[in-house]
Scaffold this active site. Structure first.
Site, PDB file in Angstrom:
ATOM      1  N   THR A   1       0.817  -1.215   0.000  1.00  0.00           N
ATOM      2  CA  THR A   1       0.000   0.000   0.000  1.00  0.00           C
ATOM      3  C   THR A   1       0.849   1.263   0.000  1.00  0.00           C
ATOM      4  O   THR A   1       0.464   2.276  -0.578  1.00  0.00           O
ATOM      5  CB  THR A   1      -0.944  -0.035   1.218  1.00  0.00           C
ATOM      6  OG1 THR A   1      -1.811  -1.155   1.051  1.00  0.00           O
ATOM      7  CG2 THR A   1      -1.786   1.208   1.326  1.00  0.00           C
TER       8      THR A   1
ATOM      9  N   SER B   1       1.669  -7.654  -0.831  1.00  0.00           N
ATOM     10  CA  SER B   1       2.513  -8.572  -0.062  1.00  0.00           C
ATOM     11  C   SER B   1       2.009 -10.004  -0.067  1.00  0.00           C
ATOM     12  O   SER B   1       2.743 -10.915   0.320  1.00  0.00           O
ATOM     13  CB  SER B   1       2.708  -8.057   1.366  1.00  0.00           C
ATOM     14  OG  SER B   1       1.515  -8.120   2.087  1.00  0.00           O
TER      15      SER B   1
ATOM     16  N   THR C   1       1.503  -4.442   4.161  1.00  0.00           N
ATOM     17  CA  THR C   1       1.349  -4.758   5.583  1.00  0.00           C
ATOM     18  C   THR C   1       0.753  -6.138   5.833  1.00  0.00           C
ATOM     19  O   THR C   1       0.906  -6.674   6.925  1.00  0.00           O
ATOM     20  CB  THR C   1       0.475  -3.705   6.293  1.00  0.00           C
ATOM     21  OG1 THR C   1      -0.822  -3.699   5.694  1.00  0.00           O
ATOM     22  CG2 THR C   1       1.103  -2.330   6.213  1.00  0.00           C
TER      23      THR C   1
HETATM   24  N1  ASP Z   1      -2.289  -4.481  -0.200  1.00  0.00           N
HETATM   25  C1  ASP Z   1      -1.451  -4.415   0.880  1.00  0.00           C
HETATM   26  C2  ASP Z   1      -0.365  -5.473   0.914  1.00  0.00           C
HETATM   27  O1  ASP Z   1       0.367  -5.529  -0.018  1.00  0.00           O
HETATM   28  C3  ASP Z   1      -1.953  -4.129   2.217  1.00  0.00           C
HETATM   29  C4  ASP Z   1      -1.044  -3.102   2.797  1.00  0.00           C
HETATM   30  O2  ASP Z   1       0.079  -2.925   2.352  1.00  0.00           O
HETATM   31  O3  ASP Z   1      -1.460  -2.432   3.745  1.00  0.00           O
HETATM   32  O4  ASP Z   1      -0.204  -6.181   1.862  1.00  0.00           O
END
Ligand code: ASP
Length: 342
Positions: free
Chosen positions: A35, A82, A115
């Site tokens: 993100t 992720s 995250t």
């Molecule tokens: N879409 C995200 C991830 O790649 C979620 C985040 O980064 O907060 O995990």
């Protein structure tokens, strides 16, 4: 545009530039996506956005204040959500962070990450980085394009922490919401709030306040330069799956994991009947728990089954440690020793 290009060239060349007396510390940013590198359709889109939209140069160009803190260079490892971080990416990341930190001029490293699985990569680095120089993993809960986005402050703080002498030999650190947390102890606790990363059992190590970086305690379990794991020559890791525990769970998932080639299974609850048979199949079973905090206590009953207990590691982190443990041994007694120490 031209400013962006010049700044990128300047950053790219910094790793080769000699360090001047009194010069700012050299930090390398390793970007993987998430993100913090995502864009939404407009500023009010906080929850719908696309990963992989912000390049490393855009990320650092957006934050000129970083130039007051460090000489920053960057290396793009990936630009994905992720959920798409795989073994190859983990190994490449660890190998590149290690190569950077081995250079005398390197002061520290910062890793951007989504995250959702940030805590898994942070714990993997905590076990495989061979340096006591600071390594800080950073993410954001709001996209790059959002009103009141949290990414820039998190990144700014991560670079500050990476230049801080007190952050040395602390293991890999997680930086969001002004809080400095230990990779081993910290999990994502909330789907949307910016204070999502919490070390539920033990609390944060310190804080990145605007006047200074403050630490209040140090991690005790083995990490980084004290770790026995060496991934420098590895291109794969043993398969380990996680069994979610619930009422009436049967042996369907366990059978599927074993036939897919699992060398280990982490169980997330006490309902372990289908796992008893694995002892004779050479599949190591680790007992963790789905509750997200608290220890799984070692018992003679579990040891007699040839199984291992995970201390207070949640299943997703017990999986990371078991994969690395299996690169060294398949003996449950030795693997229990590893879980007791890391
Ligand atoms: N879409 C995200 C991830 O790649 C979620 C985040 O980064 O907060 O995990």
């Amino acid at each position: 545009m031209i400013r962006s290009l010049l700044w990128s060239l300047c950053l790219a060349s910094l790793a080769l530039a000699p360090v001047q007396a009194g010069a700012l510390p050299q930090v390398r940013l390793f970007t993987t996506g998430g993100t913090i590198q995502s864009k939404g359709a407009h500023r009010q889109k906080l929850m719908e956005y696309s990963d992989g939209r912000v390049t490393p140069s855009e990320l650092v160009d957006d934050l000129p204040e970083l130039r007051d803190v460090a000489q920053l260079s960057y290396a793009e490892i990936s630009n994905v959500g992720s959920g798409n971080i795989d073994t190859k990416t983990l190994l490449t990341l660890a190998q590149q962070v290690n190569a950077w930190l081995a250079l005398p001029e390197a002061a520290g490293a910062v890793v951007t990450h989504g995250t959702a699985t940030l805590e898994e990569t942070a714990y993997f680095l905590n076990l495989t980085v061979k340096s006591d120089k600071p390594v800080v993993v950073v993410g954001a809960m709001r996209p790059f394009t959002a009103v009141s986005r949290d990414g820039p402050m998190n990144l700014y703080n991560a670079v500050r922490v990476a230049t801080t002498p007190q952050a040395r030999d602390m293991g890999v650190l997680i930086m969001l919401n002004d809080e400095i947390n230990a990779a081993r102890d910290t999990t994502k606790n909330n789907t949307y709030r910016v204070d999502t990363f919490i070390a539920r059992d033990v609390g944060p190590l310190g804080f990145a306040d605007s006047d200074s970086i403050v630490f209040y305690r140090r991690p005790i379990y083995r990490h980084t330069s004290h770790s026995e794991f060496d991934v420098s020559k590895l291109s794969s890791l043993p398969r380990v799956d996680v069994l979610y525990a619930y009422q009436e769970s049967d042996d369907a998932a366990v059978k599927a994991f074993v036939s897919a080639g699992a060398k280990g299974i982490v169980n997330s609850g006490g309902y372990s009947e289908p796992l008893a048979a694995l002892k004779d199949k050479g599949v190591v079973v680790v007992q963790s728990d789905r509750k997200g905090s608290g220890r799984v206590v070692k018992s003679e009953k579990v040891a007699a089954k040839g199984q291992v207990t995970a201390d207070n590691l949640p299943p997703q982190k017990a999986r990371i440690l078991l994969r690395l443990a299996l690169t060294r041994t398949t003996d449950p007694v030795e693997i229990q020793r590893i879980f007791d120490e890391y």
